[in-house]
Motif scaffolding. Structure first.
Motif, short mmCIF file in Angstrom:
data_model
loop_
_atom_site.label_atom_id
_atom_site.label_comp_id
_atom_site.label_asym_id
_atom_site.label_seq_id
_atom_site.Cartn_x
_atom_site.Cartn_y
_atom_site.Cartn_z
N MET A 1 0.84 -1.17 0.00
CA MET A 1 0.00 0.00 0.00
C MET A 1 0.89 1.24 0.00
SD MET A 1 -3.32 0.67 2.23
CE MET A 1 -3.05 1.50 3.76
N SER A 2 0.68 2.09 -0.96
CA SER A 2 1.49 3.30 -1.11
C SER A 2 0.93 4.43 -0.25
CB SER A 2 1.51 3.72 -2.57
OG SER A 2 2.26 4.89 -2.73
N THR A 3 1.82 5.21 0.32
CA THR A 3 1.43 6.42 1.02
C THR A 3 2.41 7.51 0.63
OG1 THR A 3 2.74 5.83 2.96
CG2 THR A 3 0.41 5.21 2.99
N THR A 4 2.27 8.66 1.22
CA THR A 4 3.18 9.74 0.87
C THR A 4 4.57 9.48 1.43
OG1 THR A 4 2.53 11.01 2.81
CG2 THR A 4 1.30 11.43 0.78
N LYS A 5 5.53 10.14 0.82
CA LYS A 5 6.94 9.97 1.19
C LYS A 5 7.53 11.36 1.43
CE LYS A 5 11.09 8.14 -1.02
NZ LYS A 5 11.58 7.44 -2.21
N ASP A 6 8.40 11.49 2.42
CA ASP A 6 9.06 12.77 2.68
C ASP A 6 10.23 12.95 1.71
OD1 ASP A 6 7.40 13.53 4.81
OD2 ASP A 6 8.61 12.39 6.23
N VAL A 7 10.33 14.15 1.15
CA VAL A 7 11.40 14.50 0.24
C VAL A 7 12.10 15.74 0.82
CG1 VAL A 7 11.91 15.34 -2.10
CG2 VAL A 7 10.26 13.52 -1.78
N THR A 8 13.41 15.81 0.63
CA THR A 8 14.20 16.91 1.20
C THR A 8 14.85 17.72 0.09
OG1 THR A 8 16.24 15.60 1.27
CG2 THR A 8 14.76 15.44 3.19
N ASP A 9 15.51 18.82 0.49
CA ASP A 9 16.29 19.60 -0.48
C ASP A 9 17.27 18.69 -1.21
OD1 ASP A 9 15.11 22.05 0.14
OD2 ASP A 9 16.73 22.72 1.45
N GLY A 10 17.85 17.74 -0.49
CA GLY A 10 18.86 16.85 -1.07
C GLY A 10 18.31 15.76 -1.97
N THR A 11 17.04 15.39 -1.80
CA THR A 11 16.49 14.29 -2.59
C THR A 11 15.44 14.74 -3.61
OG1 THR A 11 14.76 13.79 -0.95
CG2 THR A 11 16.87 12.61 -0.73
N PHE A 12 15.11 16.03 -3.62
CA PHE A 12 14.04 16.53 -4.49
C PHE A 12 14.30 16.24 -5.96
CE2 PHE A 12 11.70 19.69 -6.92
CZ PHE A 12 10.44 19.63 -6.33
N GLU A 13 15.51 16.53 -6.43
CA GLU A 13 15.80 16.33 -7.85
C GLU A 13 15.60 14.87 -8.25
OE1 GLU A 13 19.20 16.97 -11.25
OE2 GLU A 13 19.37 18.09 -9.39
N GLN A 14 16.15 13.94 -7.49
CA GLN A 14 16.04 12.52 -7.81
C GLN A 14 14.61 12.02 -7.67
OE1 GLN A 14 18.54 9.92 -5.52
NE2 GLN A 14 17.62 8.08 -6.39
N GLU A 15 13.95 12.35 -6.57
CA GLU A 15 12.62 11.80 -6.28
C GLU A 15 11.50 12.45 -7.09
OE1 GLU A 15 11.92 9.26 -4.29
OE2 GLU A 15 13.93 9.00 -3.47
N VAL A 16 11.68 13.71 -7.48
CA VAL A 16 10.61 14.44 -8.16
C VAL A 16 10.98 14.73 -9.61
CG1 VAL A 16 9.22 16.55 -8.18
CG2 VAL A 16 9.80 15.45 -6.00
N LEU A 17 12.05 15.48 -9.82
CA LEU A 17 12.38 15.92 -11.18
C LEU A 17 12.83 14.79 -12.09
CD1 LEU A 17 14.17 19.29 -10.30
CD2 LEU A 17 11.74 18.87 -10.80
#
Length: 108
Positions: A1-17
């Motif tokens: 089951m998927s839920t939201t995940k925390d993203v940081t300044d350091g992981t934003f590019e990899q996880e989002v962009l």
């Protein structure tokens, strides 16, 4: 089951962009009442559309670089990114049906 995940300044590019699917980003803070109201709605969207879209959270107090980069001045700010680009945004707490309508073309 998927839920939201925390993203940081350091992981934003990899996880989002760099994500291979659309990503809904919830810019929020602990002290924000409307943010707490919309959080369960985003969790539902994450579960119901798992595999189609990722839903992540960015705490703007802990990650000021990303918040500043995207000009976040009011929260909750809910942005949808696809292929590294901002495609749609909603500012303020909104009901589930509103968010699903706003992001419909990416939730298929």
């Amino acid at each position: 089951m998927s839920t939201t995940k925390d993203v940081t300044d350091g992981t934003f590019e990899q996880e989002v962009l760099q994500s291979d699917k659309p990503v809904i980003v919830d810019f929020w803070a602990d002290w924000c009442g409307p943010c707490r109201m919309v959080s369960p709605v985003l969790n539902q969207i994450a579960v119901e559309h798992a595999g189609t879209v990722d839903v992540v959270k960015v705490n703007i107090d802990e990650n000021p670089r990303v918040a500043a980069e995207y000009g976040i001045t009011s929260i909750p700010a809910i942005y949808l990114f696809k292929d590294g680009a901002l495609k749609s945004s909603v500012v303020g707490a909104r009901p589930k049906h509103y968010l699903e309508k706003e992001f419909a073309e990416y939730l298929r």
